[in-house]
Design a protein around this motif. Structure first.
Motif, PDB file in Angstrom:
ATOM      1  N   ARG A 368       5.689  21.242   7.510  1.00 55.54           N
ATOM      2  CA  ARG A 368       4.378  20.159   8.164  1.00 55.54           C
ATOM      3  C   ARG A 368       3.420  19.354   7.479  1.00 55.54           C
ATOM      4  NH1 ARG A 368      -1.015  20.357   9.463  1.00 55.54           N
ATOM      5  NH2 ARG A 368      -1.259  19.162  11.025  1.00 55.54           N
ATOM      6  N   ALA A 369       3.685  18.441   7.073  1.00 55.77           N
ATOM      7  CA  ALA A 369       2.805  17.174   6.024  1.00 55.77           C
ATOM      8  C   ALA A 369       1.909  16.496   6.872  1.00 55.77           C
ATOM      9  CB  ALA A 369       3.529  16.481   5.432  1.00 55.77           C
ATOM     10  N   ALA A 370       0.493  16.759   6.691  1.00 59.45           N
ATOM     11  CA  ALA A 370      -0.705  15.692   7.089  1.00 59.45           C
ATOM     12  C   ALA A 370      -1.473  14.906   5.990  1.00 59.45           C
ATOM     13  CB  ALA A 370      -1.437  16.964   8.138  1.00 59.45           C
ATOM     14  N   ILE A 371      -1.710  13.470   6.268  1.00 57.43           N
ATOM     15  CA  ILE A 371      -1.653  12.679   5.056  1.00 57.43           C
ATOM     16  C   ILE A 371      -2.889  12.282   5.805  1.00 57.43           C
ATOM     17  CG2 ILE A 371      -1.416  11.065   3.867  1.00 57.43           C
ATOM     18  CD1 ILE A 371       1.209  11.713   4.103  1.00 57.43           C
ATOM     19  N   HIS A 372      -4.338  12.120   5.365  1.00 59.01           N
ATOM     20  CA  HIS A 372      -5.773  11.758   5.819  1.00 59.01           C
ATOM     21  C   HIS A 372      -5.943  10.856   5.185  1.00 59.01           C
ATOM     22  CE1 HIS A 372      -5.518  15.439   8.651  1.00 59.01           C
ATOM     23  NE2 HIS A 372      -5.198  15.828   7.384  1.00 59.01           N
ATOM     24  N   HIS A 373      -5.691   9.689   4.726  1.00 56.69           N
ATOM     25  CA  HIS A 373      -6.206   8.368   4.106  1.00 56.69           C
ATOM     26  C   HIS A 373      -7.785   8.315   4.492  1.00 56.69           C
ATOM     27  CE1 HIS A 373      -1.577   8.145   4.480  1.00 56.69           C
ATOM     28  NE2 HIS A 373      -1.711   7.301   3.188  1.00 56.69           N
ATOM     29  N   ARG A 374      -8.104   7.095   3.693  1.00 60.35           N
ATOM     30  CA  ARG A 374      -9.529   6.735   3.487  1.00 60.35           C
ATOM     31  C   ARG A 374      -9.487   5.096   2.922  1.00 60.35           C
ATOM     32  NH1 ARG A 374     -10.396  11.410   2.340  1.00 60.35           N
ATOM     33  NH2 ARG A 374     -11.415  12.122  -0.494  1.00 60.35           N
ATOM     34  N   PRO A 375     -10.635   4.305   3.124  1.00 60.64           N
ATOM     35  CA  PRO A 375     -11.025   4.067   4.374  1.00 60.64           C
ATOM     36  C   PRO A 375     -10.732   4.136   4.789  1.00 60.64           C
ATOM     37  CG  PRO A 375     -11.330   2.255   2.781  1.00 60.64           C
ATOM     38  CD  PRO A 375     -10.696   3.456   2.066  1.00 60.64           C
ATOM     39  N   LEU A 376     -11.387   3.373   6.765  1.00 59.45           N
ATOM     40  CA  LEU A 376     -10.474   2.917   7.663  1.00 59.45           C
ATOM     41  C   LEU A 376      -9.785   1.698   7.698  1.00 59.45           C
ATOM     42  CD1 LEU A 376     -10.265   3.362  10.167  1.00 59.45           C
ATOM     43  CD2 LEU A 376     -11.901   1.897  10.686  1.00 59.45           C
ATOM     44  N   ASP A 377     -10.394   0.902   6.734  1.00 59.77           N
ATOM     45  CA  ASP A 377      -9.624  -0.370   6.648  1.00 59.77           C
ATOM     46  C   ASP A 377      -8.666  -0.082   5.817  1.00 59.77           C
ATOM     47  OD1 ASP A 377     -11.180  -2.653   3.920  1.00 59.77           O
ATOM     48  OD2 ASP A 377     -11.202   0.477   4.040  1.00 59.77           O
ATOM     49  N   ALA A 378      -8.270   0.057   5.066  1.00 56.62           N
ATOM     50  CA  ALA A 378      -7.053   0.837   4.292  1.00 56.62           C
ATOM     51  C   ALA A 378      -5.945   1.554   5.163  1.00 56.62           C
ATOM     52  CB  ALA A 378      -7.280   1.451   3.195  1.00 56.62           C
ATOM     53  N   VAL A 379      -6.574   2.172   5.901  1.00 60.31           N
ATOM     54  CA  VAL A 379      -5.479   2.806   6.781  1.00 60.31           C
ATOM     55  C   VAL A 379      -4.990   1.499   8.157  1.00 60.31           C
ATOM     56  CG1 VAL A 379      -5.655   4.546   9.015  1.00 60.31           C
ATOM     57  CG2 VAL A 379      -7.258   5.254   7.751  1.00 60.31           C
ATOM     58  N   ASN A 380      -5.853   1.049   8.099  1.00 63.33           N
ATOM     59  CA  ASN A 380      -4.882  -0.347   9.523  1.00 63.33           C
ATOM     60  C   ASN A 380      -4.312  -0.711   8.386  1.00 63.33           C
ATOM     61  OD1 ASN A 380      -6.227   0.564  11.544  1.00 63.33           O
ATOM     62  ND2 ASN A 380      -8.762  -0.536  11.435  1.00 63.33           N
ATOM     63  N   ARG A 381      -4.519  -1.166   7.402  1.00 65.94           N
ATOM     64  CA  ARG A 381      -3.870  -2.418   6.505  1.00 65.94           C
ATOM     65  C   ARG A 381      -2.457  -2.044   6.454  1.00 65.94           C
ATOM     66  NH1 ARG A 381      -7.272  -5.168   2.380  1.00 65.94           N
ATOM     67  NH2 ARG A 381      -9.063  -6.165   3.827  1.00 65.94           N
ATOM     68  N   PHE A 382      -2.534  -0.642   5.408  1.00 63.93           N
ATOM     69  CA  PHE A 382      -1.517   0.501   5.524  1.00 63.93           C
ATOM     70  C   PHE A 382      -0.473   1.024   6.688  1.00 63.93           C
ATOM     71  CE2 PHE A 382      -0.618   2.942   1.992  1.00 63.93           C
ATOM     72  CZ  PHE A 382       1.428   4.163   2.245  1.00 63.93           C
TER      73      PHE A 382
END
Length: 402
Positions: A368-382
């Motif tokens: 299992r791999a759980a990846i948490h990105h931030r900030p939110l605008d970068a999450v949406n673009r990615f």
């Protein structure tokens, strides 16, 4: 027990046993080499010799002149290790844990393991002056020292407490001040990932009010790549005296895989971890080697999990190619889980950072791999970029919709 000297210096060390591997012990603030005697007497691991020594200004070297710095302590302890000339495991207590790390990091070809007992962070504690003054002023103040030791311990036998106070009062007041400055200021190497890549055991007293769980988890454990932590009940800052039999058992257990029955082995070169290596190579194939067949990927850039080795490797191969740069800043392991902190720039220079949690099975493959990105605008673009690159491979429903 025999005592030897390093060259023509005043550095002396005691040796007991005649094994092919040395286990070297470094004492902490206000203490001396004899603090380890009750612990070493209870070790049962065969094929090792025990080595203890006094840091400059302490114990039998109380007349040594300064400077009293981590650099000097590591140089002198390292010279003793070099004089012994064997593969070694090094054990350090409190500020001695920092010295032990520096010695091990400087000898990757012979350092088999590192044990840190209630370790002060190598980067220092950075206490405010009014708090540090309490420690600076302990030289020549036996009652003050006794009060501090009582406060930071849970089960020190009366005789051991008397012995510790007597050892501390042998230090000159100016040495005590310099030692306190040393562990409070720390060493520059403590601000980055440790250069020691071998196995590390951290032993902490449950009732230690100074080296707390928060301190270890924030400033000690994340700096190592192969670390195990154990908690000793009914023990404070001097766990190796308060619960010496339990600490000896933990050390024997740590030594067992490091020292196989057929004799000592040279430490292996650190094995590249599949996850970080795959990012470095931006390779779906290398990701696949790290995954179990039924691996599950969850991420803040995904609206639902992706399952199975083939699908997950495609997602990760594409994701790694989006990053213009990526640097893993911290890593720690707890049982089957590995926690990685990272910072990166995505396509177009977009800064992004996050935390990855990897869960592995008994064979070491990621399930299992759980990846948490931030900030939110970068999450949406990615997510949008990943959806575009995986069109026709992974369903669009797995990604955020603008």
């Amino acid at each position: 027990m025999r005592t030897e000297r390093v060259g023509h210096s005043d550095v002396r060390f005691r040796r007991a046993g005649d094994g092919d591997v040395a286990v070297v012990f470094i004492h902490g603030f206000l203490d001396d080499q004899y603090i380890w005697d009750s612990l070493t007497a209870q070790l049962t691991t065969p094929g090792i010799e025990h080595v203890t020594l006094d840091l400059a200004g302490c114990g039998d070297r109380r007349q040594a002149s300064g400077p009293f710095t981590y650099a000097r302590f590591a140089d002198e302890a390292g010279a003793a290790v070099d004089a012994i000339g064997k593969p070694f495991v090094i054990v350090g207590h409190s500020m001695g844990a920092a010295v032990a790390e520096l010695v091990a990091a400087g000898r990757p070809d012979r350092a088999l393991g590192l044990t840190l007992v209630t370790p002060i962070p190598l980067a220092g504690t950075h206490l405010p002056d009014e708090t540090l003054d309490r420690f600076r002023s302990l030289g020549g103040d036996p009652e003050g020292e006794r009060a501090v030791r009582r406060q930071l311990s849970a089960a020190l036998p009366a005789a051991a407490l008397d012995r510790l106070v007597a050892a501390g009062q042998r230090l000159r007041p100016e040495v005590v001040r310099d030692l306190a400055e040393c562990w409070n200021t720390g060493h520059l190497a403590g601000r980055q990932q440790s250069r020691f890549a071998g196995p590390v055991l951290i032993i902490r007293g449950e009732d230690d009010g100074f080296v707390t769980e928060e301190m270890v988890n924030a400033a000690v454990a994340p700096r190592f790549t192969a670390v195990e932590q154990v908690l000793v009940a009914k023990a404070g800052h001097w766990a190796h005296l308060e619960q010496s039999s339990e600490v000896a058992a933990h050390l024997d257990r740590f030594l067992a895989p490091v020292l196989p029955p057929d004799g000592p082995r040279r430490p292996k070169a650190p094995r590249k971890k599949g996850w970080t290596s795959a990012f470095a190579q931006k390779s779906a194939a290398v990701f696949a080697e790290a995954f179990a067949a039924d691996v599950v990927l969850e991420a803040s850039v995904l609206t639902r999990p992706v399952e199975g080795r083939d699908q997950v490797k495609r997602v990760m191969g594409a994701a790694s190619a989006i990053y213009e740069s990526l640097r893993f800043t911290r890593e720690t392991t707890n049982g089957s889980r590995t926690y990685l902190e990272w910072e990166a720039t995505a396509s177009g220079g977009q800064p992004i950072e996050g935390v990855t949690i990897l869960t592995k099975d008994a064979s070491g493959r990621i399930v299992r791999a759980a990846i948490h990105h931030r900030p939110l605008d970068a999450v949406n673009r990615f997510s949008a970029e990943l959806r575009s690159r995986l069109r026709g491979v992974i369903g669009a429903e797995h990604f955020h919709q603008n």
